[in-house]
Design a protein around this motif. Sequence first.
Motif, PDB file in Angstrom:
ATOM      1  N   VAL A  99      -0.757   3.077   1.199  1.00 49.21           N
ATOM      2  CA  VAL A  99       0.427   2.164   1.209  1.00 49.21           C
ATOM      3  C   VAL A  99       1.387   3.878   1.244  1.00 49.21           C
ATOM      4  O   VAL A  99       1.497   3.922   0.705  1.00 49.21           O
ATOM      5  CB  VAL A  99       0.643   1.703   0.209  1.00 49.21           C
ATOM      6  CG1 VAL A  99       2.591   1.192   0.197  1.00 49.21           C
ATOM      7  CG2 VAL A  99       0.063   0.339  -0.725  1.00 49.21           C
ATOM      8  N   ILE A 132       9.341  -5.230  -2.942  1.00 45.94           N
ATOM      9  CA  ILE A 132       8.340  -5.476  -2.667  1.00 45.94           C
ATOM     10  C   ILE A 132       8.504  -7.030  -3.388  1.00 45.94           C
ATOM     11  O   ILE A 132       8.414  -7.160  -3.925  1.00 45.94           O
ATOM     12  CB  ILE A 132       7.102  -4.946  -3.253  1.00 45.94           C
ATOM     13  CG1 ILE A 132       7.886  -3.399  -3.341  1.00 45.94           C
ATOM     14  CG2 ILE A 132       5.926  -4.965  -3.250  1.00 45.94           C
ATOM     15  CD1 ILE A 132       7.056  -2.278  -1.693  1.00 45.94           C
ATOM     16  N   GLN A 149       1.599  -4.648  -7.141  1.00 48.83           N
ATOM     17  CA  GLN A 149       2.636  -4.160  -8.073  1.00 48.83           C
ATOM     18  C   GLN A 149       2.184  -3.146  -8.756  1.00 48.83           C
ATOM     19  O   GLN A 149       2.936  -2.046  -8.615  1.00 48.83           O
ATOM     20  CB  GLN A 149       3.593  -5.136  -8.066  1.00 48.83           C
ATOM     21  CG  GLN A 149       3.957  -6.439  -7.130  1.00 48.83           C
ATOM     22  CD  GLN A 149       2.680  -7.126  -6.823  1.00 48.83           C
ATOM     23  OE1 GLN A 149       1.632  -7.258  -6.808  1.00 48.83           O
ATOM     24  NE2 GLN A 149       3.853  -8.945  -6.933  1.00 48.83           N
ATOM     25  N   GLN A 166       9.451  -5.170   1.545  1.00 52.34           N
ATOM     26  CA  GLN A 166       7.985  -5.142   2.077  1.00 52.34           C
ATOM     27  C   GLN A 166       7.238  -6.564   1.554  1.00 52.34           C
ATOM     28  O   GLN A 166       7.336  -6.412   0.739  1.00 52.34           O
ATOM     29  CB  GLN A 166       7.959  -3.979   2.075  1.00 52.34           C
ATOM     30  CG  GLN A 166       8.129  -2.639   2.798  1.00 52.34           C
ATOM     31  CD  GLN A 166       7.284  -1.865   3.641  1.00 52.34           C
ATOM     32  OE1 GLN A 166       6.061  -2.791   4.596  1.00 52.34           O
ATOM     33  NE2 GLN A 166       8.016  -1.623   4.472  1.00 52.34           N
ATOM     34  N   ILE A 169       3.216  -6.792  -0.082  1.00 47.16           N
ATOM     35  CA  ILE A 169       2.439  -6.853  -0.877  1.00 47.16           C
ATOM     36  C   ILE A 169       0.910  -7.557  -0.902  1.00 47.16           C
ATOM     37  O   ILE A 169       1.792  -8.648  -0.682  1.00 47.16           O
ATOM     38  CB  ILE A 169       2.217  -5.665  -2.036  1.00 47.16           C
ATOM     39  CG1 ILE A 169       1.214  -4.337  -1.761  1.00 47.16           C
ATOM     40  CG2 ILE A 169       2.832  -6.656  -2.951  1.00 47.16           C
ATOM     41  CD1 ILE A 169       0.953  -3.491  -3.255  1.00 47.16           C
ATOM     42  N   LEU A 225       0.500  -2.897   2.069  1.00 51.13           N
ATOM     43  CA  LEU A 225       1.373  -3.451   2.487  1.00 51.13           C
ATOM     44  C   LEU A 225       1.905  -4.242   4.285  1.00 51.13           C
ATOM     45  O   LEU A 225       1.482  -4.071   4.628  1.00 51.13           O
ATOM     46  CB  LEU A 225       2.581  -2.211   2.800  1.00 51.13           C
ATOM     47  CG  LEU A 225       3.349  -1.809   2.253  1.00 51.13           C
ATOM     48  CD1 LEU A 225       4.417  -0.872   1.874  1.00 51.13           C
ATOM     49  CD2 LEU A 225       3.622  -2.686   0.930  1.00 51.13           C
ATOM     50  N   ALA A 241       6.944  -6.235   6.687  1.00 52.62           N
ATOM     51  CA  ALA A 241       8.390  -5.561   6.364  1.00 52.62           C
ATOM     52  C   ALA A 241       9.060  -7.125   6.936  1.00 52.62           C
ATOM     53  O   ALA A 241       9.255  -6.723   7.839  1.00 52.62           O
ATOM     54  CB  ALA A 241       8.642  -4.049   6.985  1.00 52.62           C
ATOM     55  N   THR A 250       1.633  -8.230  10.769  1.00 51.00           N
ATOM     56  CA  THR A 250       2.916  -7.472  10.768  1.00 51.00           C
ATOM     57  C   THR A 250       4.046  -7.846  11.498  1.00 51.00           C
ATOM     58  O   THR A 250       3.905  -7.858  12.793  1.00 51.00           O
ATOM     59  CB  THR A 250       3.127  -6.063  10.482  1.00 51.00           C
ATOM     60  OG1 THR A 250       1.513  -5.659  10.250  1.00 51.00           O
ATOM     61  CG2 THR A 250       4.170  -5.369  10.352  1.00 51.00           C
TER      62      THR A 250
END
Lengths: 535, 328, 426, 380
Positions: A305, A317, A325, A500, A502, A507, A510, A532
Motif C-alpha cells: 500500500v 479510505i 483498514q 482511495q 481498499i 488500494l 482512487a 483502478t
Amino acid sequence: MSADTLATVKPAVELEGITKRFPGVVANHDIRITVQPGTVHAIVGENGAGKSTLMKILYGMQKPDEGTIKVNGAEVSFRTPSDAIGVGIGMVHQHFMLADNFTVLENIVLGAEPRKLGTLDRAAARRRITELAATHGLRVDPDKLVEDLGVGDRQRVEILKVLYRGARILILDEPTAVLVPQEVEELFQNLRELKSEGLTVIFISHKLDEVLGIADAITVIRRGTTVASVNPGEVTARQLAELMVGSELPTPETRESTVTDTVALKVSSLTVEADGFRPVPKGTPVSLYADKLRQEGKRLLLDDVSFDIHKGEILGIAGVEGNGQSELIEAVMGIRPAHGRVELDGRDMTAWSTLRRRESGIGYIPEDRHRQGLLLEASLWENRILGHQTRRPARSGIWVDRRASKADTERIVKDYDVRTPSVETLALALSGGNQQKLIVGREMSGEPAFLIAAHPTRGVDVGAQAAIWDHLRDARAAGLAVLLISADLDELIGLSDTIQVIYRGRLVAALDPSDVTPERLGGYMTGAIAGTEET
Amino acid sequence: GGGGGTTASQEPTGASSEAPKASLKVGLAFDVGGRGDKSFNDAAYAGLEKAKTELGAEIKELSPSADGSNRGDLLRQLADAEYNPIIGVGFAYAEDIKKAATEYPDIQFAVVDSASNAPNVTGLLFAEEQGSYLAGVAAATKAESGHVGFVGGVESDLIRKFEAGFVAGVKSVKADAKIDIKYLTPDGDFTGFKAPDKGKVAAEKMFQDGADIVYHAAGDSGLGVFQAAAAAKKKAIGVDSDQRQTVKETDLQPVIMTSMLKRVDVGVFEFIKAFQGGAKGGSDVIYDLKVDGVGLSTTGGEIDDIKDKLDAAKKDIVDGKITVPAKP
Amino acid sequence: MTRVGKYHVVLIGIAALILLMSLVRIVTGENDITSSGTFAAALLLAVPIGLAGLGGLWAERAGVVNIGLEGMMVLGTWFAGWAGYQWGPVAALVAGLLGGALGGLLHAIATVSFGVDHIISGVAINLLGPGVTRFLSEVLYKEGTPASDAGAGITTSPALASNPPEVSLPLFSGGPDVLGLLENTHWFLLSDVAGILRGLTHGVNVLVILAVLLLPLTYFVLWHTAFGLRLRSAGENPWAAESLGVNVYLIKYVAVIISGAFAGLGGVFLVFVSTKYVEGQTAGRGFIGLAAMIFGNWRPGGLAAGAALFGYADGLQLRSSEAVTSFFLFGAVLLLVYLALRIRRLLASDQPAELVVRGARQYTQMGAAVVGAALLFWLWLTVDKLPNEFVFITPHVLTLLVLLVASQRLRMPKADGVSYRRGEQH
Amino acid sequence: MPAGLNRALLTVAGAVVAILLAIAICSVAIIIAGGSPLDALAAFFDFGTSERAQSNSIATFLNRAVPLFIAGLAVAVGFRMNLFNIGVEGQYRIAAICAAYVGSTFTAPSWIQIPVIIVVAALAGGLYALIPAVMKVTRGVNEVIATIMLNYIAINLSSYLVRGLFAGERAKTDVNVTTPPLPDSAMFPNLNAVFEWFGLLPPTREGGLWGFLLVAVVLGLGVWLVLERTRFGFNVKASGLNAPAALASGVNPKTMVIAAMVMSGAIAGLIGLPEILGSSGAYNSNFTAGLGFLGIAVALLGRNKPVGIAIAALLFAFLDRAQGALQFADVPASVVTIIQGAIVLLVVMANEVTKRIALRLEERRAAQQLGRNTPVEVTA
Ligand SMILES: Nc1ncnc2c1ncn2[C@@H]1O[C@H](COP(=O)(O)OP(=O)(O)OP(=O)(O)O)[C@@H](O)[C@H]1O
Ligand SMILES: Nc1ncnc2c1ncn2[C@@H]1O[C@H](COP(=O)(O)OP(=O)(O)OP(=O)(O)O)[C@@H](O)[C@H]1O
Ligand SMILES: [Mg+2]
Ligand SMILES: [Mg+2]
C-alpha cells in the motif's frame, strides 16, 4: 410455525408508560409505543435517548421500574431473556453478542441446542442452520470461527440466532452502523422478506435515510420519552432530525479545497503478513518481497500500500470492514509491525515507536473507542492524558501535571460540548457520543500535524456529528493532514479531498469525491467493480 | 560420650520421692507442627506430662504459627507469665532461646537439639548418629543382599546426622555394602516431612533395586517407606519413637524391623527434674548411647538374634573405641 | 480432516519421544528413564496435579479464575481422612469430594453472587482451607478423643478403615506379567515401551483410573454436550449467553462447585496414597495444577500433558538422581535435531539467493544451539552427580524449559476472571 | 459532596459489619471447640499484664506488620498492571540471602552499610523477577506458571547457597545453617525511643521495635507517589485498565511488563530485611517463609493502594500476634487463620454490597429529582 391468528388483529407489541431509572440517569420515562404486527417499526433518537434501554426491557434483559408490556395483546412480565424468547421475541444487539472463540454454529444454537442421546447434535443443528440460511438468503459457514468473520457476516449470524429460535418479533438495535450500502440493502431485502412472512421488526438506526427507506412506522424518542409517532411517507429526513434534536440536519459537504503541495505523510509499500511478522532480508525491496509472499500463497492483510497525504488534505479510505483498514492505521501508528516505509514531513519514521510517532504530532481517533481510546474506569482528565503522557500539558518532568490536565480537560469539555457533570467523572458514565467527543477533542489538542480518524462519528447522534465535522474541517483549513476511515459513505464523500478504496489489503481505486455516489463507491468496496480509476 | 558437655547423670529413677511442689511452672514451646504430631513434639510433651504427674509441675505448652515466625515471642510470653524453666523444642529455637535468655537472665531455658549458647540455657543434645549407627549395624547384618537404603525427609543438617551415622554403621559391618540415599526436599521446604507419597516412591525404587532394608528419618513421609516395604515384602527401620507401636496400621507394623529411638521425653523430663534439683544451665546434656538417650527398639523381637552384635557396637561407641561421624 | 491430522501429529510426536528416550537410555544406561517404576511413580505424582488442574479447567472455562484450588484440595484431604478412617475408602471419596465442593461453593458465592474479585476469593480460600482443617483437627483429633485413640494426631488422621483396591492388567502387568519380563530384557525400544505400559497398568489405584477417565469425560462434557457449550459460553461471553436465555449464574455455580470437587478429589487421591490425612500433604499441588492447566492452554489434553511432564520429572528425580543428568544428553540431542532441521531448510530453499531469509538473527540462533548442545554434552560427560538441590528442581526447570521452547499461543477463555453481573454489560 | 461522603460512610460501615461477621463466625467455631469466645476476644487485646510485656507485644505486633506491608506493596505493584506476581515468595528469599551474604563481607559505617544491603536486596529481588518478565515478553510464558516454578527453584537455590557459597561459621553441634553474621554496623537502629515519648517502657525484646519500619513508611510513600503521581504510574494504571488503549497511546507493553515486574521484585527483595537487619543478623534456618503468599491477601484486602495495604497489614499483624495469647486462653490458635481468611472474604463481599447500596441510593435520589420529561444527570 403457523402464524398466530391473533397477531393479525392485536398489536404485536404494546409498551405502556415504561420508566427506567439508572443511577444518575432516567433512561426511559413514560414511554408509549405500539407496534403493529407484520410491520417494520423504526425507533429513532439521539445518543443516549434511551432506545437501547427500552429494547433491553422488551427483551427481558432489564426490568422496567414502571409500566406494562403487552405482547400480542397479552400482558407479560419478563424476568430473563428466556421469558422473552419464549413468547417469540428475538433481539440483535447494538454491540455484537457473539463468543469469538466459538463457531458460528455454536453461537447460533447456544441456549437452544438440539440434543441426541445427551450430546450436542451438531449435524441436526447444521442442517437446520443451512436450511434457515437458504430460505432467508443469509449466507454463513456454520463451522467457521466467529473471530474470523467480518462484520457483515457477524450481523447475519446475529439475525440467524434470532430466527433459529423461531422469533416472530425481531428487535434490531443499530444493525446497519457497521455495514456498507450493499450489505445494508441485502439486510433490508432480508427484512422485507421476513416482514412478508408475517414477522414484526423493530428497527433502530441513526441513519435517517435508511429509516425512511425501510420503516412502516416511526417513533421518535427524545431524552428518554416518546415525542412523536410519524408515518415515513409524511416526513423527510430533515424533519425527523428536527424532531429528534430540534436542530437542523447537518451535512458534511465542503468543496473549497485547502490541499497544499507539501506532503505531510508518505506511505510506501506498506505490507503486513497474516501469520506474523518476519523481517525482510536486507537489500530486498519490499515490493519484491511482497510478490514473493503472494506467490507463496501467504495471506497479506496489507498488500503493498502506498499513498501520500498533503497538508490540508483529507484522504478518505473506503472499504468494507476487515479489508485491511485496521492494519493500515495500526501500521501507521507503529502498533503493528509492517514492511515498507512511512514518512512524516519528510522524516523516515518506519523504525519509530508508537510513542515517538505520537510525540512528533500524530493524532489518533481509534475505530473502537472502548478498546483503544479510553480508560473506562478512569476519570475524564486522566483520559485526557492518555496518548499525551510525554507532552504538555499532561506532563511536567517525570510527574503527571494534574492541575494542567484538569484545566485542559475543562477546555475540551467546553469546546467540544462534552456533556458531563465534571472532569472527575469516570469515562464509563458518559454516553458513547460524549465519549467520542472527548476523544476527538483530545486528539486535536496539541496541534497535530497528521490525524488518523477512524469512524470519527460512529454511533454519534446528528448534533454531535456536525460538531465533530466542523472541528475536522477547521483543522484541515489550518493545514492538518487527515487519514479518514469511515463506514459512513456520506461522511467519507462529504469530507474527503481524495478517496482511495481498499479491497483485500490493496488500494484498488482512487476516486474524486465530487463525482462519486455511495452506490458506485460500494461497488468498488465489495469488488463488484474492478480496476483502478484515476481521477 | 562425645562432645564436651556433661552427660546426663542416670536413668530416670521412677517415681520421685519428693512431694509435688506447686511452685514449679514449666513452659514449653513446640516446633512447627505443634503438639499432636505423634512424633518429635509429642515425645517432648510426654516428658512434660511426666513432669506434671511425677514432679507436680504446672505446665503450659504453646505451638508456633505455621511459618514459625513467632517462636521468640512464645518464649517471651511464657517468661512474662512467669514460667520457669522454659523449653524450646527443636534446633530452630537456638537463636530465639539465646536472645530470650539474655532478656530474662533469671529464668532457666533449655533447647532440644541445639547446644547451650547462654549461661542460663541448657542444650539437650541427642547423639542421633550413634543411634543411627546401630540402625546401620542392624540393617547391614540383616540385609542378605548387602544392599540397604536411607530416606531423609528434608535435607537439613539434623537429618544428615542420621544419614552419617547410618552409613557408618552399615560400613562397619559390610564395607562394600551398597547404600541408596535419597532426600525428599531441600532444606527450607518442610513438605518433605509430610509427603508419604514421595517417601513411597523413593523407597520403592530402593527395594526394586534390591535393597532389603530402608531406614527413614522423614517424619510422616516414613509412612510411605513402610508401605513400600510392605508391598515389596521387605523391611524398614523407623525413627524417633518405637514406630512398631505408634503406627496403628496392622499391615505395616510387621515391616518395621526396629526403630531408632530418640528419647526427647527423657531429655525434657530429666531437665525439669534437674532444674528442680537446682541445676543451672550454661552447658549441654548429651543424650547418647551411654545414657540410652538414643537406641534401638526391640518390639517385635526381630533384632533379638543380633543383640550381641548390637551390644558390642554400642559398647565400642560408649567406650570411645568408635567415634561416629555426625556429618556425611 | 484437520482433527485427524492433529491427532496423527501427536501420535508421531509421542513415538519420536519414546524413541529418543530409548536411545538416551541405551547410551547412558539409566534404565529408570523408561522403567515401569518411573512411570508408575509419574502416574502417582501426576494424578493429584491433574485433578487440581481439571478443577481449574472447569472453573476457568466457565469464566471463574480459581486460584483457591490449593485450599479446596486441603479441604478434600481432611474430609477424606476424617470419613475414611471411620467408614472406609468410599466414604473418604465422597467426603473429600464434598469437602472440595464446599470450598468451591464458597468461591462461587463470593465470585458469582457477590461479584468479588476472583483472585481475592481464591486467596481467602487458600487461607481458610488450612485454617479450618487445622481447627477441625485441633477439636476432633485432640488427645482423649476416639480418633486420637485410633491413631490420630493433630497433624494426621487415623489410617483409612481399609485400603482402596488396586488393579493390574491381567496377563500383561498382573499375573504372568509379560510386560515386566519384557522390560527386564532391556532391549532397545521394546523394553522401553513395555516399561511404560507396565508402569501405567500395574497395581493401579482405582482412583487413578477414575481420574484418568475424567479427562476424556471432561472433554466430552465440555465440548460435546449442550451443557458444556453453555458452560464454555459463560467463560467466553456471558452476556451473549445471557441474551440467549442461558442462566449464567447457575452455570457458573455448577462449574465452580465441580471445580472444587475435582480439587477435593485430588486431595482424596493423596489420602489414598498415604492411607491417611497428613497436614500439609498437598504441598502446593493446587498451584502446580493451576500451572499445568495454563500450560495445557485451558484444554484437558494439554493439561494432562503438563501434569504428566511434571509427574514424570518428579518421579524420575525421586527415583534416581543420576538419571537426571541424562537430561543433559537428552537436551543436547534435541538441540542437534533442531540444528539439522534448520540447516536442511536453509539448503533446500530453491528461492533466489536474495530472497532467502538469512538474517543475523537466524545465525545467532543456530550458533546458540551449537554452543548449547556442546555445553550440555560436556555437562553430561563431566557431571556424574548433581547437588541434590539441583535434582529437586528437575520438574520445575523442565516445565519452564518446555514453555520457553514451545511457542506460546495461549488462549484463555475471553471472559475468564471477569466479574459478571446480570444485565450489566461492559 | 454528600454522595461521596455517603459512599465512604457506607464502605466503612460495610467493613465493620464484615469484621463483626468474621468474629461471629469464629465465635461459633470457638464455642464448638469448647472454648469461650469472650476469652478469645480478650486474648486478642491481651498485650500482657506487665508494662514490659505490653511494650514487647506492641513491638511484636508492629514488627510483624512491617514485612507484611512490604509484601503487600510488592504484590500490588504487579496487580495494578494485571500482572499476577505469585513469585514474591521466591524473590524475597533470594534477595534476603544475597543481601545477608553481601552485607557480611564488608564493614562500613552504618549509613553506607545499611543502604548497600538494601540496594543489594532490591537488586537481587528485581533480577529474580526479571526472569519471568523476560520469559513473558520474549516467549509469552504466563507469569503465573513461571513464578510458581521459580518459587521452588528459589528455595533450592537458597538452600544450596547457604550451605555452600554463602555459608557462615557455626558451632560443631549446631545444625542451623546460616550465612556469616552481619557486622554491628549493618544492624538497623531500633525505634525504641518512640515508646519513651509515650512514657512507656521500651521493649526489651531483642531488636525492639524494628527501625526498618521507617524504611517501610518511606517505601509506602514512594510507591504511592510513583503509582499515583508520575507518568510511569499513569502508564502502569493505563496498562492495567486497558492494555490495547495503553498500547495505542504509545506505552510499550513489554517495557511496562518488565518495569512493573522488576519494581515488584525489587520491593519484594526488601521483605526479609526487617528481620535480618532488625534481629537475626543473618539469613538462617529460621528465616520466615510464606510472607509472599500472605502479601497477596494483604494487597488485595488493601485494594492495591498503599494506605489500604498498611491497614490490612496492621490488621493481619494484630491477629497474628494473638497466636500465643489464644493458647494461654485455651483457644485453638488456628482461629487466627480462619479470621484472616473470613475477613478477606467478607470485607470484599461487603464492599460489593455497599457499592450496590450506594448506587441504589443514588437511583432513588435521581427519581426524586426527576423533572417532567428530562432525564436527570446526577454527579456520580
Ligand atoms: N446499565 C446502565 N447503567 C447506568 N446507566 C445506563 C445504563 N444503560 C444505559 N444507561 C444510561 O441510560 C441512558 C440511555 O441509554 P441508551 O443506551 O438506552 O441510549 P440509546 O438511545 O441506545 O443511545 P445510543 O444511540 O447511543 O445507542 C444513557 O444516558 C445511558 O448513559
Ligand atoms: N452499567 C453501566 N453503568 C453506567 N453507564 C452505562 C452502563 N452500561 C452502559 N452505560 C452507558 O450507556 C450508554 C449506552 O450504552 P450502549 O450499551 O447502548 O452502548 P454504547 O457503547 O454507549 O454505544 P453508543 O456509542 O452507540 O452509545 C453508554 O454510553 C454507556 O457508557
Ligand atoms: Mg448507546
Ligand atoms: Mg443504543
